[in-house]
Design an enzyme around this catalytic site. Structure first.
Site, PDB file in Angstrom:
ATOM      1  CE  LYS A   1      -5.847  12.985  18.394  1.00 21.46           C
ATOM      2  NZ  LYS A   1      -7.083  13.029  19.053  1.00 21.46           N
TER       3      LYS A   1
ATOM      4  N   GLY B   1      -7.843  -0.756  -1.976  1.00 18.86           N
ATOM      5  CA  GLY B   1      -8.056  -2.245  -2.128  1.00 18.86           C
ATOM      6  C   GLY B   1      -7.360  -3.161  -1.231  1.00 18.86           C
TER       7      GLY B   1
ATOM      8  N   GLY C   1       2.466   4.778   1.673  1.00 15.06           N
ATOM      9  CA  GLY C   1       2.641   5.423   3.467  1.00 15.06           C
ATOM     10  C   GLY C   1       4.219   5.035   3.607  1.00 15.06           C
TER      11      GLY C   1
ATOM     12  CD  GLU D   1      -4.673  -0.636  -4.093  1.00 15.00           C
ATOM     13  OE1 GLU D   1      -4.813   0.478  -3.573  1.00 15.00           O
ATOM     14  OE2 GLU D   1      -5.332  -1.589  -3.671  1.00 15.00           O
TER      15      GLU D   1
ATOM     16  N   GLY E   1       0.834  -1.386   0.000  1.00 14.96           N
ATOM     17  CA  GLY E   1       0.096   0.076   0.129  1.00 14.96           C
ATOM     18  C   GLY E   1       0.864   1.205  -0.208  1.00 14.96           C
TER      19      GLY E   1
END
Length: 440
Positions: free
Chosen positions: A371, A346, A227, A248, A225
């Site tokens: 955070k 996907g 990132g 993808e 993916g």
């Protein structure tokens, strides 16, 4: 002049003239990412400012930052309605501006990626499609280059197709080609493609990347993916051999591994020696690598993301990022604070396809906290969000503290495994919550 060149010249027009074919109350389907046609987007925005539309519905997959300067501006939003299937950075900013005014400016459409082409042709009437393509070749073909994803499907069903020819769009192979016979109008606009750079990974990203890379065997076929975590995984693959690519996303890190010979497709069991993608996000160097490279092949998302095709790759490895997870194994990868942040994309397609693959594995990765370590990303129960990955689909969950396998585990075993990879400061609180829910 060839017959194809004559057709090209007959269909060639200005963006403003081409945009006249986009009428009020139509559904306009736009190309995605770097395939979004900026000159045509501006022309549509200009028509809205001139009062041409009472309502124009615009559908697209992944938005370009130039949205905010062309088609989706404060003075066009009353008339042009964005319908993204995945929230990009630009879409999140547009939604934020609307919320400041107490209005909904963005109309998100949930969709699994492999179904996107069907959704945009069967469930949405595709009146007009606009998309960026590479220059026409001598056989009369343009290439969709970076983004065959939904455009391949939509072009075949749309009532009217307008292509924006950009010489900076790479010419790629696979099922990426569009013939001049199949378009109604052509415009030309030479401009740099949208570039996307992944931010430098943190120590946590590196730790997660190393854990996942250790699980990837020589000869595996990978999907990554977008990132910092997927990029970190790929940085640890330099000593692997004969990896394949069926993804993808095509990214600069993948191009680098191909150039190094780490990814060569030699052991792939489906489309061997071919590096398969449906969308490409990256930089100019990556676009140049893709251009006229017969080993890099683009297909529509209905093909690349179909679990039945993914499973044909033995040893399929899928790696995607998650936002939070509960103790039962449900994954949220698309909402933050009750607001849509991205989309299903996907992720579920590849989780299912990898599990169906012989020897395949899927990994969903997340930092243990958010955070500044004040919030645990592993929670007792998902609330105020979407369930991107149902608990029965999730296989492996990874944080910087380890890998937890979910398959075959009862609810109590799942909870115990997930608590072990949660941040230490939150483990006791999670145990208390698990006991209250009879999970421990």
């Amino acid at each position: 002049m060839s017959t194809f060149e004559a057709q090209y010249q007959a269909k060639l027009t200005t963006p403003a003239k081409a945009a006249e074919a986009i009428k009020d109350h139509m559904n306009l389907i736009m190309g995605s990412g770097a395939g979004q046609p900026l000159a045509l987007m501006k022309a549509v925005g200009d028509r809205a400012r001139d009062g041409a539309y009472a309502r124009l519905n615009v559908y697209y997959l992944h938005g370009h930052d130039e949205h905010l300067n062309t088609i989706f501006t404060p003075d066009t939003i009353p008339f042009i309605k964005p319908h993204p299937l995945f929230m990009s950075r630009a879409d999140r900013e547009l939604a934020r501006r609307g919320h400041e005014k107490g209005e909904e400016w963005v109309h998100f459409v949930p969709c699994m990626f492999h179904q996107a082409g069907r959704l945009l042709t069967e469930h949405v009437r595709p009146d007009v499609h606009i998309v960026t393509v590479s220059p026409m070749d001598k056989s009369g073909h343009f290439s969709l280059g970076t983004n065959p994803d939904v455009s391949v499907s939509v072009i075949r069903k749309a009532k009217h197709v307008i292509v924006e020819v950009n010489p900076q769009m790479p010419r790629t192979f696979g099922e990426c080609l569009v013939h001049v016979n199949d378009v109604d109008q052509v415009v030309e606009y030479d401009h740099p493609l949208m570039e996307y750079e992944v931010e430098s990974g943190s120590e946590v990203d590196e730790a997660i990347g190393k854990l996942i890379a250790e699980q990837i065997q020589d000869g595996a076929t990978i999907q990554m993916g977008i990132g910092a975590v997927p990029d970190a995984v790929m940085r640890f693959l330099g000593d692997k051999n004969d990896l394949g690519l069926h993804s993808e996303l095509f990214s600069p890190a993948m191009a680098k591994l191909i150039q190094q010979g780490v990814i060569n497709g030699r052991k792939k069991t489906f489309l061997p020696y071919k590096h398969v993608y449906t969308l490409a996000l990256g930089n100019r160097e990556m676009f140049d690598f893709m251009d006229d490279n017969p080993s890099v092949v683009g297909y529509p998302a209905s093909f690349t993301n179909s679990p039945k095709n993914i499973r044909l790759n033995k040893g399929m490895i899928s790696v995607n990022a998650a936002i939070e997870m509960d103790l039962g194994g449900q994954i949220n990868s698309e909402m933050v604070g009750g607001l849509q942040f991205s989309g299903t994309g996907g992720q579920l397609d590849f989780v299912r396809g990898a599990y169906a693959s012989e020897g395949g594995k899927s990994f969903l990765a997340l930092h243990s906290t958010a955070k500044n370590d004040t919030v645990s990303r592993i929670v007792p129960r998902l609330e105020n969000c979407a369930v991107t990955g149902p608990r029965m689909e999730v296989m492996n969950v990874v944080t910087e503290y380890g890998v937890a396998e979910m398959k075959g585990k009862c609810m109590q075993q799942r909870a115990a495994a997930l608590i072990e990879i949660a941040h230490p400061k939150f483990r006791e609180g999670l145990r208390v919550a698990a006991r209250k829910s009879n999970l421990l």
